[in-house]
Design a protein around this motif. Sequence first.
Motif, PDB file in Angstrom:
ATOM      1  N   ALA A  27       0.825  -1.204   0.000  1.00 19.31           N
ATOM      2  CA  ALA A  27       0.000   0.000   0.000  1.00 19.31           C
ATOM      3  C   ALA A  27       0.863   1.258   0.000  1.00 19.31           C
ATOM      4  CB  ALA A  27      -0.933  -0.004   1.204  1.00 19.31           C
ATOM      5  N   GLU A  28       1.925   1.257   0.792  1.00 20.89           N
ATOM      6  CA  GLU A  28       2.820   2.409   0.833  1.00 20.89           C
ATOM      7  C   GLU A  28       3.532   2.606  -0.503  1.00 20.89           C
ATOM      8  OE1 GLU A  28       5.108   1.396   4.292  1.00 20.89           O
ATOM      9  OE2 GLU A  28       3.623   2.289   5.654  1.00 20.89           O
ATOM     10  N   ASP A  29       3.935   1.505  -1.144  1.00 21.87           N
ATOM     11  CA  ASP A  29       4.552   1.581  -2.473  1.00 21.87           C
ATOM     12  C   ASP A  29       3.562   2.123  -3.499  1.00 21.87           C
ATOM     13  OD1 ASP A  29       6.897   0.552  -1.406  1.00 21.87           O
ATOM     14  OD2 ASP A  29       6.576  -1.479  -2.195  1.00 21.87           O
ATOM     15  N   CYS A  30       2.335   1.661  -3.426  1.00 20.88           N
ATOM     16  CA  CYS A  30       1.290   2.126  -4.339  1.00 20.88           C
ATOM     17  C   CYS A  30       1.038   3.616  -4.128  1.00 20.88           C
ATOM     18  CB  CYS A  30       0.016   1.322  -4.120  1.00 20.88           C
ATOM     19  SG  CYS A  30      -1.348   1.815  -5.176  1.00 20.88           S
ATOM     20  N   HIS A  31       0.989   4.030  -2.877  1.00 21.44           N
ATOM     21  CA  HIS A  31       0.753   5.447  -2.572  1.00 21.44           C
ATOM     22  C   HIS A  31       1.877   6.306  -3.170  1.00 21.44           C
ATOM     23  CE1 HIS A  31      -0.622   9.013  -0.552  1.00 21.44           C
ATOM     24  NE2 HIS A  31       0.574   9.175  -0.011  1.00 21.44           N
ATOM     25  N   ALA A  32       3.110   5.865  -3.005  1.00 13.24           N
ATOM     26  CA  ALA A  32       4.240   6.607  -3.576  1.00 13.24           C
ATOM     27  C   ALA A  32       4.093   6.716  -5.086  1.00 13.24           C
ATOM     28  CB  ALA A  32       5.554   5.923  -3.206  1.00 13.24           C
ATOM     29  N   SER A  33       3.632   5.650  -5.718  1.00 11.16           N
ATOM     30  CA  SER A  33       3.418   5.660  -7.164  1.00 11.16           C
ATOM     31  C   SER A  33       2.305   6.632  -7.542  1.00 11.16           C
ATOM     32  CB  SER A  33       3.074   4.254  -7.649  1.00 11.16           C
ATOM     33  OG  SER A  33       2.749   4.259  -9.010  1.00 11.16           O
ATOM     34  N   GLN A  42      -1.563  18.757 -12.544  1.00  9.49           N
ATOM     35  CA  GLN A  42      -2.604  18.167 -11.694  1.00  9.49           C
ATOM     36  C   GLN A  42      -2.426  18.645 -10.252  1.00  9.49           C
ATOM     37  OE1 GLN A  42      -1.856  14.014 -12.734  1.00  9.49           O
ATOM     38  NE2 GLN A  42      -4.005  13.827 -13.363  1.00  9.49           N
ATOM     39  N   LYS A  43      -1.192  18.619  -9.760  1.00  3.80           N
ATOM     40  CA  LYS A  43      -0.930  19.073  -8.393  1.00  3.80           C
ATOM     41  C   LYS A  43      -1.335  20.539  -8.231  1.00  3.80           C
ATOM     42  CE  LYS A  43       2.912  15.896  -7.722  1.00  3.80           C
ATOM     43  NZ  LYS A  43       4.376  15.778  -7.604  1.00  3.80           N
ATOM     44  N   ALA A  44      -0.985  21.370  -9.209  1.00  4.31           N
ATOM     45  CA  ALA A  44      -1.332  22.793  -9.149  1.00  4.31           C
ATOM     46  C   ALA A  44      -2.846  22.990  -9.158  1.00  4.31           C
ATOM     47  CB  ALA A  44      -0.693  23.532 -10.322  1.00  4.31           C
ATOM     48  N   ALA A  45      -3.572  22.087  -9.846  1.00  3.22           N
ATOM     49  CA  ALA A  45      -5.030  22.190  -9.925  1.00  3.22           C
ATOM     50  C   ALA A  45      -5.716  21.647  -8.670  1.00  3.22           C
ATOM     51  CB  ALA A  45      -5.539  21.445 -11.156  1.00  3.22           C
ATOM     52  N   GLY A  46      -4.956  20.975  -7.791  1.00  2.00           N
ATOM     53  CA  GLY A  46      -5.538  20.481  -6.553  1.00  2.00           C
ATOM     54  C   GLY A  46      -5.751  18.987  -6.463  1.00  2.00           C
ATOM     55  N   TRP A  47      -5.213  18.214  -7.428  1.00  2.00           N
ATOM     56  CA  TRP A  47      -5.309  16.763  -7.339  1.00  2.00           C
ATOM     57  C   TRP A  47      -4.482  16.286  -6.155  1.00  2.00           C
ATOM     58  CZ3 TRP A  47      -7.112  12.963 -11.087  1.00  2.00           C
ATOM     59  CH2 TRP A  47      -7.855  13.529 -12.131  1.00  2.00           C
ATOM     60  N   THR A  48      -4.940  15.208  -5.500  1.00  2.00           N
ATOM     61  CA  THR A  48      -4.216  14.646  -4.361  1.00  2.00           C
ATOM     62  C   THR A  48      -4.225  13.123  -4.417  1.00  2.00           C
ATOM     63  OG1 THR A  48      -6.199  14.637  -2.976  1.00  2.00           O
ATOM     64  CG2 THR A  48      -4.764  16.581  -2.829  1.00  2.00           C
ATOM     65  N   ALA A  49      -3.308  12.550  -3.668  1.00  2.00           N
ATOM     66  CA  ALA A  49      -3.303  11.106  -3.450  1.00  2.00           C
ATOM     67  C   ALA A  49      -3.373  10.916  -1.942  1.00  2.00           C
ATOM     68  CB  ALA A  49      -2.041  10.481  -4.016  1.00  2.00           C
ATOM     69  N   GLN A  50      -4.245  10.022  -1.504  1.00  2.00           N
ATOM     70  CA  GLN A  50      -4.343   9.783  -0.069  1.00  2.00           C
ATOM     71  C   GLN A  50      -4.289   8.297   0.235  1.00  2.00           C
ATOM     72  OE1 GLN A  50      -8.007  11.477   1.392  1.00  2.00           O
ATOM     73  NE2 GLN A  50      -9.235   9.723   0.792  1.00  2.00           N
TER      74      GLN A  50
END
Length: 68
Positions: A27-33, A42-50
């Motif tokens: 799960a941690e590896d997937c999150h990093a990916s 995408q980051k500037a537009a507000g996309w996130t990974a949680q």
Amino acid sequence: MTIWINEQLDPSGMVHACIACCDQKAAEDCHASFVDNLTDSQKAAGWTAQLRTVESWDDVPVNSLKLG
């Protein structure tokens, strides 16, 4: 049982990718990916990974890829 859920969300909070599994390291590896695959725009537009946890498969979003 702990189930790890990775989600990639757009600025409105809509889930675009979701993977759930019981293996913390995977799960941690997937999150990093997920984080690495977000483009700068995408980051500037507000996309996130949680990364979050739940205790039951019943609490995993329906649209997720479930790796048991």
